[in-house]
Design an enzyme around this catalytic site. Structure first.
Site, PDB file in Angstrom:
ATOM      1  N   ASP A  99      19.103  15.371  87.993  1.00 44.61           N
ATOM      2  CA  ASP A  99      18.354  14.912  86.823  1.00 44.61           C
ATOM      3  C   ASP A  99      19.240  15.021  85.586  1.00 44.61           C
ATOM      4  O   ASP A  99      20.111  15.887  85.506  1.00 44.61           O
ATOM      5  CB  ASP A  99      17.095  15.758  86.657  1.00 44.61           C
ATOM      6  N   ARG A 133       3.305  10.840  82.752  1.00 40.98           N
ATOM      7  CA  ARG A 133       3.287  12.284  82.484  1.00 40.98           C
ATOM      8  C   ARG A 133       2.379  12.614  81.309  1.00 40.98           C
ATOM      9  O   ARG A 133       1.625  13.585  81.343  1.00 40.98           O
ATOM     10  CB  ARG A 133       4.708  12.789  82.210  1.00 40.98           C
ATOM     11  N   LYS A 163      10.907   9.117  87.587  1.00 37.29           N
ATOM     12  CA  LYS A 163      12.239   9.109  88.227  1.00 37.29           C
ATOM     13  C   LYS A 163      12.347  10.225  89.263  1.00 37.29           C
ATOM     14  O   LYS A 163      12.842  10.010  90.375  1.00 37.29           O
ATOM     15  CB  LYS A 163      13.325   9.252  87.150  1.00 37.29           C
ATOM     16  N   THR A 164      11.912  11.421  88.909  1.00 38.69           N
ATOM     17  CA  THR A 164      11.947  12.538  89.858  1.00 38.69           C
ATOM     18  C   THR A 164      11.038  12.261  91.052  1.00 38.69           C
ATOM     19  O   THR A 164      11.399  12.525  92.208  1.00 38.69           O
ATOM     20  CB  THR A 164      11.531  13.843  89.169  1.00 38.69           C
ATOM     21  N   THR A 201      17.836   9.506  81.084  1.00 38.14           N
ATOM     22  CA  THR A 201      17.060   8.893  80.007  1.00 38.14           C
ATOM     23  C   THR A 201      17.971   8.135  79.051  1.00 38.14           C
ATOM     24  O   THR A 201      17.491   7.440  78.164  1.00 38.14           O
ATOM     25  CB  THR A 201      16.281   9.956  79.226  1.00 38.14           C
TER      26      THR A 201
END
Length: 350
Positions: free
Chosen positions: A110, A218, A65-66, A159
């Site tokens: 975020d 990640r 997302k980032t 999230t």
């Protein structure tokens, strides 16, 4: 050895992420539908000479997302100012961020679901009318000052999209959910990261890491770091399938991607609760973990892979979990879980 590797491996390492993060959309691997929708919106906005519409990105942690927020900035040719929901304590903090933007810039928030409700209300007018009203002083001297804002783009990441209020959610023009990655996409990400880190890796080695990465880039990159350390010390800095297998076994991550906590959770349901159903709070106490951590970190992967089910009565382990852990359910539990199971005689209503 960390008893909670999945949670630890999904922790963000900003310096490491920035080194491996793609700089352009054509370097981004996976999420083809989301990528295509965003690129279409970018191209349309650029043709009209307008700022991109507000974007909400949701999904489990570690899926990009980032990264997508910064790729949108690159594609639009604008700056990206990043912050997070818990950091914005008061309206003045939000006003400082918004007034510092240039026309077309992106403000990335975020964990936007954790923003204070009093601050969130100021976002409504900022997103719709590009103005923000700030109260100055208190009591009889209080007055409202309206600040004009440049036309900007808000990119929110969360999230837990269910915790975002309806008024805020409806102000996002583009809403996209990111899903877990397949093994092939993860293998490409690992090989791309290995090239950036100047690590020698064979296709079988990258595939071994990908299959144990829980569908999350990640985690894949963090596992690559751990395997790199092992290869550097014991394998002449070259990752093959046996090297990756040995390194990941040292981390207690099995060939199916299950770690020590995953197995403990499933074993608890199967052994202590006869396969379930068991409530989340009881399960959390039994395994010595917070309920939120189980729900957000461990359960999504176990449900996606078919090891666990959520039912109205609680969590239930599936036959696949019995097979992987080699634990057989008691006969009584198997009978009770059949759709046509009858209640015990003592509970039968005449």
């Amino acid at each position: 050895m960390n008893s909670r590797p999945a949670e630890a491996l999904n922790q963000r390492n900003a310096a490491f992420d920035n080194r491996l993060r793609p700089g352009h959309f054509d370097e981004f691997i996976g999420q083809p539908k989301v990528r295509d929708r965003l690129l279409l919106a970018v191209e349309a906005a650029k043709q009209r000479g307008e700022a991109l519409d507000h974007v909400l990105l949701s999904g489990p942690p570690g899926l990009g997302k980032t990264t997508l927020a910064f790729l949108l900035g690159d594609a639009m040719g604008v700056h990206v100012k990043a912050t997070s929901g818990p950091v914005i304590d008061k309206p003045g903090d939000l006003a400082g961020l918004l007034t510092g933007l240039e026309p077309g810039d992106i403000l990335f928030i975020d964990e936007i679901h954790r923003i204070q409700r009093t601050v969130e209300e100021y976002l409504y007018s900022a997103m719709e009318d590009f103005v923000i009203d700030i109260m100055i002083d208190q009591g009889p001297n209080a007055r409202s000052v309206r600040l004009e804002l440049p036309r900007f783009t808000l990119v929110g990441a969360t999230t837990r999209s269910g915790l975002i209020s309806a008024p805020l959610r409806t102000r996002f023009g583009l809403t996209n959910r990111l899903d877990y990655y397949g093994a092939d996409d993860l293998r490409q990400i690992i090989e791309r990261s290995a090239a950036k880190l100047e690590i020698g890796i064979e296709p079988d080695g990258s595939r071994e890491i990908a299959t144990r990465s829980r569908g999350t880039p990640r985690i894949a990159n963090n596992l690559l770091r751990r395997v790199r350390d092992y290869a550097q010390v014991r394998a002449n800095n070259h990752i093959t399938q046996p090297v990756a297998d040995e390194a990941l076994s040292l981390l207690e991550i099995d060939p199916f991607g299950l770690d020590e906590m995953d197995k403990r959770l499933l074993e608890t349901i199967l052994v202590k609760f006869g396969g379930g159903p068991v409530g989340l709070n009881n399960l959390a106490v039994s395994v010595g973990e917070e309920a939120d951590t189980l729900e957000e970190v461990y359960e999504p992967y176990l449900i996606m892979e078919g090891y666990l089910e959520r039912t109205p009565k609680g969590r239930v382990a599936t036959p696949l979990a019995c097979e992987r852990l080699k634990i057989a359910l008691p006969a009584a539990s198997r009978r009770d879980r059949r759709p046509d199971a009858q209640p015990p005689a003592s509970l039968t209503i005449p």
